[in-house]
Design an enzyme around this catalytic site. Sequence first.
Site, short mmCIF file in Angstrom:
data_model
loop_
_atom_site.label_atom_id
_atom_site.label_comp_id
_atom_site.label_asym_id
_atom_site.label_seq_id
_atom_site.Cartn_x
_atom_site.Cartn_y
_atom_site.Cartn_z
N GLU A 43 -0.39 -3.37 3.39
CA GLU A 43 0.11 -2.62 2.09
C GLU A 43 1.27 -1.72 2.21
OE1 GLU A 43 -0.86 0.94 -0.73
OE2 GLU A 43 -2.74 -0.05 -0.35
N THR A 73 1.63 1.80 -3.70
CA THR A 73 2.90 3.25 -4.72
C THR A 73 3.30 2.61 -5.47
OG1 THR A 73 3.14 4.26 -1.91
CG2 THR A 73 3.59 5.48 -3.76
N LYS A 133 -9.73 2.28 -5.66
CA LYS A 133 -8.72 2.36 -5.40
C LYS A 133 -9.17 3.98 -5.32
CE LYS A 133 -4.74 4.79 -3.19
NZ LYS A 133 -3.39 4.47 -2.99
#
Length: 210
Positions: A43, A73, A133
């Site tokens: 990621e 993000t 998440k």
Amino acid sequence: MKKHTILSNLIKNKLVAVVRGKSPEEALQVSEACIKGEIKGIEVTFTLPGATQVIEQLAMKYQDTDITIGAGTVLDAVTARIAILAGAQFIVSPAFDRETAMLCNTYHIPYLPGCVTITEMQEALKYGVDVIKLFPGDLAGPAYIQAVKGPLPHVQIMPTGGVDLDNIKTWLDKGAVAVGIGSNLTSLEKLGSLEGVTEQANKYVAKITD
């Protein structure tokens, strides 16, 4: 089948390295060090200037392999689309965003938004989110997953933040389908070298295959 295959790979391999880095070059090197250590989920976060370039290079190099490259993000749908067009196979956000969820559904790309409360998770599920998440994971703790699965037994959770070699098995035993690992795996400052990153990656893989 694209979305299903990506999700299956993430859940099967269980480990996602969250790569920040101080430059695109460092992020590429750290990503490669993680992959060398048998981590198959990467990621690349958009806190990094040049994240798109890193995603594009990794996605191109590892297309048609079992390495899954995603973007983290991601704060809005515009950034999500940029990441997807660069080759990102999954999108991760620190919080749930409806527009990003709908855009990812349009492209048939998994969206993993950060949620903590039952209300947040239920809202995300309504918009087609398959994996939540849990963020920040260190504030919730492994037992929180078990508590969430009382009212929401079907929810799939990937904690990020606070996952380390000592507690990774506990997270998985409590019901996490995968884990995101940040500085404990990807920080050159903490680990000292790229070789140190690879060694740490090997230790994480060994922990989940014991």
